[in-house]
Write a protein that holds these residues in place. Structure first.
Motif, short mmCIF file in Angstrom:
data_model
loop_
_atom_site.label_atom_id
_atom_site.label_comp_id
_atom_site.label_asym_id
_atom_site.label_seq_id
_atom_site.Cartn_x
_atom_site.Cartn_y
_atom_site.Cartn_z
N TRP A 19 3.15 19.10 26.39
CA TRP A 19 1.71 19.06 26.64
C TRP A 19 1.07 17.87 25.93
O TRP A 19 0.21 17.19 26.50
CB TRP A 19 1.06 20.37 26.18
N THR A 73 -1.52 24.53 28.82
CA THR A 73 -0.82 25.15 29.94
C THR A 73 -0.90 24.36 31.24
O THR A 73 0.13 24.09 31.86
CB THR A 73 -1.36 26.57 30.20
N THR A 94 1.69 21.89 35.32
CA THR A 94 1.81 23.09 34.50
C THR A 94 2.98 22.97 33.55
O THR A 94 4.04 22.48 33.94
CB THR A 94 2.01 24.33 35.40
N THR A 96 5.28 25.44 31.04
CA THR A 96 5.60 26.83 30.75
C THR A 96 6.68 26.90 29.67
O THR A 96 7.78 26.36 29.87
CB THR A 96 6.10 27.54 32.03
#
Length: 146
Positions: A19, A73, A94, A96
């Protein structure tokens, strides 16, 4: 449904690391062969300005608009729709978690509208290469930082 590009990768780095790389927009030119520059606040409704290389020619400026953002996220953006339903897009990215030091990155892009076949025919292959290059670059950068 229109033209769709799906890219996914399991990455040997934490979701937090991936991220951080994905949202360090100022560093895109260091690892991203597709979006060479990127600026955004990630606030829904605000722009995401990119310098994108679709083909071997000069990169082109692209402005789209943030639709969603869930910190850590996902975020998504879309182009300003072309009038009369001619063209509209959605891109979602995204991250995860899959454990402490592993995660999955998913990129979804869709283009629809009556002009979509023309755009897909002329730019589809370059867009596929671009999204694949970005996914590979993200994996490489995040795994180096892990």
């Amino acid at each position: 449904m229109g033209f769709v590009i799906e890219e996914s990768a399991e990455i040997g780095a934490s979701a937090e690391t991936v991220w951080r790389v994905l949202t360090d927009f100022a560093a895109y030119g260091e690892w991203n062969p597709f979006a060479l520059e990127c600026r955004t606040t990630l606030r829904p409704g605000e722009p995401i300005d990119m310098l994108v290389r679709l083909t071997g020619s000069q990169p082109r400026k692209q402005r789209e608009f943030i639709r969603t953002h869930t910190p850590g996220t996902e975020f998504s953006y879309s182009m300003k729709p072309v009038p009369l339903g001619a063209l509209h897009s959605l891109r979602t990215q995204t991250v995860t978690p899959m454990g402490e030091d592993r995660c999955r990155y998913d990129s979804h892009f869709e283009l629809a509208g009556w002009l979509q076949p023309v755009v897909a025919a002329s730019l589809g292959a370059a867009m596929r290469r671009g999204f694949a290059g970005m996914t590979a670059g993200l994996r490489e950068r995040a795994e180096k930082l892990a």
